[in-house]
Design a protein around this motif. Sequence first.
Motif, PDB file in Angstrom:
ATOM      1  N   LYS A  24     -24.228  46.414  39.391  1.00 24.74           N
ATOM      2  CA  LYS A  24     -24.662  45.134  39.951  1.00 24.74           C
ATOM      3  C   LYS A  24     -24.856  45.188  41.467  1.00 24.74           C
ATOM      4  CE  LYS A  24     -22.583  42.294  36.328  1.00 24.74           C
ATOM      5  NZ  LYS A  24     -21.615  41.201  36.003  1.00 24.74           N
ATOM      6  N   GLU A  25     -24.149  46.070  42.137  1.00 20.26           N
ATOM      7  CA  GLU A  25     -24.259  46.164  43.591  1.00 20.26           C
ATOM      8  C   GLU A  25     -25.499  46.947  44.014  1.00 20.26           C
ATOM      9  OE1 GLU A  25     -20.711  47.859  45.076  1.00 20.26           O
ATOM     10  OE2 GLU A  25     -19.440  46.148  44.584  1.00 20.26           O
ATOM     11  N   THR A  26     -25.900  47.887  43.190  1.00 18.96           N
ATOM     12  CA  THR A  26     -27.011  48.763  43.562  1.00 18.96           C
ATOM     13  C   THR A  26     -28.369  48.088  43.406  1.00 18.96           C
ATOM     14  OG1 THR A  26     -25.721  50.691  42.863  1.00 18.96           O
ATOM     15  CG2 THR A  26     -28.080  51.007  43.150  1.00 18.96           C
ATOM     16  N   LEU A  27     -28.541  47.267  42.385  1.00 29.40           N
ATOM     17  CA  LEU A  27     -29.841  46.656  42.111  1.00 29.40           C
ATOM     18  C   LEU A  27     -30.368  45.820  43.278  1.00 29.40           C
ATOM     19  CD1 LEU A  27     -32.174  46.181  40.199  1.00 29.40           C
ATOM     20  CD2 LEU A  27     -30.878  44.299  39.160  1.00 29.40           C
ATOM     21  N   PRO A  28     -29.582  44.883  43.849  1.00 33.42           N
ATOM     22  CA  PRO A  28     -30.099  44.111  44.993  1.00 33.42           C
ATOM     23  C   PRO A  28     -30.483  45.000  46.174  1.00 33.42           C
ATOM     24  CG  PRO A  28     -28.109  43.106  44.122  1.00 33.42           C
ATOM     25  CD  PRO A  28     -28.230  44.449  43.471  1.00 33.42           C
ATOM     26  N   LEU A  29     -29.720  46.064  46.367  1.00 31.28           N
ATOM     27  CA  LEU A  29     -30.013  47.003  47.447  1.00 31.28           C
ATOM     28  C   LEU A  29     -31.370  47.666  47.232  1.00 31.28           C
ATOM     29  CD1 LEU A  29     -28.893  48.625  49.957  1.00 31.28           C
ATOM     30  CD2 LEU A  29     -28.131  50.322  48.287  1.00 31.28           C
ATOM     31  N   LEU A  30     -31.597  48.159  46.025  1.00 30.19           N
ATOM     32  CA  LEU A  30     -32.860  48.832  45.721  1.00 30.19           C
ATOM     33  C   LEU A  30     -34.043  47.871  45.810  1.00 30.19           C
ATOM     34  CD1 LEU A  30     -31.893  51.134  42.703  1.00 30.19           C
ATOM     35  CD2 LEU A  30     -31.937  51.682  45.133  1.00 30.19           C
ATOM     36  N   LEU A  31     -33.855  46.657  45.325  1.00 34.45           N
ATOM     37  CA  LEU A  31     -34.927  45.665  45.386  1.00 34.45           C
ATOM     38  C   LEU A  31     -35.297  45.344  46.831  1.00 34.45           C
ATOM     39  CD1 LEU A  31     -33.825  43.195  42.558  1.00 34.45           C
ATOM     40  CD2 LEU A  31     -35.882  44.623  42.570  1.00 34.45           C
ATOM     41  N   SER A  32     -34.287  45.208  47.674  1.00 36.19           N
ATOM     42  CA  SER A  32     -34.532  44.874  49.076  1.00 36.19           C
ATOM     43  C   SER A  32     -35.220  46.016  49.809  1.00 36.19           C
ATOM     44  CB  SER A  32     -33.206  44.531  49.770  1.00 36.19           C
ATOM     45  OG  SER A  32     -33.419  44.189  51.120  1.00 36.19           O
ATOM     46  N   VAL A  33     -34.722  47.225  49.619  1.00 35.91           N
ATOM     47  CA  VAL A  33     -35.281  48.391  50.313  1.00 35.91           C
ATOM     48  C   VAL A  33     -36.730  48.630  49.890  1.00 35.91           C
ATOM     49  CG1 VAL A  33     -35.152  50.906  50.519  1.00 35.91           C
ATOM     50  CG2 VAL A  33     -33.079  49.520  50.736  1.00 35.91           C
ATOM     51  N   THR A  34     -36.996  48.564  48.591  1.00 37.61           N
ATOM     52  CA  THR A  34     -38.366  48.805  48.123  1.00 37.61           C
ATOM     53  C   THR A  34     -39.309  47.684  48.549  1.00 37.61           C
ATOM     54  OG1 THR A  34     -37.757  47.823  45.972  1.00 37.61           O
ATOM     55  CG2 THR A  34     -37.693  50.226  46.159  1.00 37.61           C
ATOM     56  N   SER A  35     -38.802  46.454  48.585  1.00 37.67           N
ATOM     57  CA  SER A  35     -39.622  45.333  49.047  1.00 37.67           C
ATOM     58  C   SER A  35     -39.993  45.522  50.515  1.00 37.67           C
ATOM     59  CB  SER A  35     -38.864  44.018  48.864  1.00 37.67           C
ATOM     60  OG  SER A  35     -39.593  42.937  49.415  1.00 37.67           O
ATOM     61  N   PHE A  36     -39.021  45.935  51.312  1.00 40.81           N
ATOM     62  CA  PHE A  36     -39.297  46.185  52.734  1.00 40.81           C
ATOM     63  C   PHE A  36     -40.332  47.291  52.900  1.00 40.81           C
ATOM     64  CE2 PHE A  36     -38.533  49.052  56.308  1.00 40.81           C
ATOM     65  CZ  PHE A  36     -38.827  48.204  57.367  1.00 40.81           C
ATOM     66  N   TRP A  37     -40.118  48.403  52.202  1.00 43.54           N
ATOM     67  CA  TRP A  37     -41.002  49.552  52.423  1.00 43.54           C
ATOM     68  C   TRP A  37     -42.425  49.271  51.955  1.00 43.54           C
ATOM     69  CZ3 TRP A  37     -39.892  53.098  55.738  1.00 43.54           C
ATOM     70  CH2 TRP A  37     -40.734  54.208  55.842  1.00 43.54           C
ATOM     71  N   LYS A  38     -42.549  48.473  50.930  1.00 44.14           N
ATOM     72  CA  LYS A  38     -43.881  48.123  50.427  1.00 44.14           C
ATOM     73  C   LYS A  38     -44.698  47.413  51.502  1.00 44.14           C
ATOM     74  CE  LYS A  38     -46.156  45.487  46.736  1.00 44.14           C
ATOM     75  NZ  LYS A  38     -45.940  44.603  45.548  1.00 44.14           N
ATOM     76  N   ASP A  39     -44.014  46.651  52.365  1.00 41.59           N
ATOM     77  CA  ASP A  39     -44.704  45.831  53.364  1.00 41.59           C
ATOM     78  C   ASP A  39     -44.322  46.224  54.787  1.00 41.59           C
ATOM     79  OD1 ASP A  39     -46.615  43.821  53.656  1.00 41.59           O
ATOM     80  OD2 ASP A  39     -45.112  42.249  53.923  1.00 41.59           O
TER      81      ASP A  39
END
Length: 261
Positions: A56-71
């Motif tokens: 549960k801790e890793t998913l929000p981290l991955l979502l945030s990092v990938t969202s940032f890098w996409k944009d």
Amino acid sequence: MRILQQAVQILQEFEQILKHICEKGRQVPIENILRLFSGIGHAESDLKLLIPLLNKETLPLLLSVTSFWKDHVRIRYICTGIMNLSMKISANIELNFLRSLRSINEQTSSEICFSTYEQYREQLEKKCSTNILTLLSYYGSSWNLFDFLDSLTTDDVYNLQEAVNDWDETLVNMKTIFDFATVKNFLDRVNAAMTNKQKQLNVTSLSFEHIVECFENTWKNNQFDGLCRCLESSALSLRAISYKPRPICQRPAQSMSSDFA
């Protein structure tokens, strides 16, 4: 058989990377997370498939990092734009935070990326409409455009309109000049709105929220419905116009067209 062996090897490598990320979490650099995905554009949908394998801790981290890098390219332009804007007007904006956000790269730890990006979302992105974010990105990617427009007087804009036939029409035409005039008009009105806001609040520096408010209120005028298109057109045509001999902007002007008032 060889193809199958390669597929198994790739799967094993993927599992090792994913296991490492789950164990180390926020300490891993961004590049380790990006290696999980064939393309950043598909990262969000790919993550949905990985949910059963993630804590549960890793998913929000991955979502945030990938969202940032996409944009991340556009975000850097927005940060640069806000910093450039703060040099033009007296603004109460935390510039160190913007510098930190701009400096994020593939070697940055996911923890720093996560915390900085979430701060950006809360303090900047959520306070701006899509139009304002686009405008701020132009302040970062096309700063010379705003410098050039600031240097023009009302007479200069009129003279550019009069001199349109002196340009190669494939580069500059009447529509191009109209787009420049629209952006110039918008900026002049925003500057006036900011000056009035300072007087109204009896302050010398405006907060980011007040700056955004001045932009938003000015943009409500129907005259600026196509401002994003005008910004794009003006940025692309800047070189052709700004390198034209200055005397063109010094012809005597009689009166401004109502379209440019």
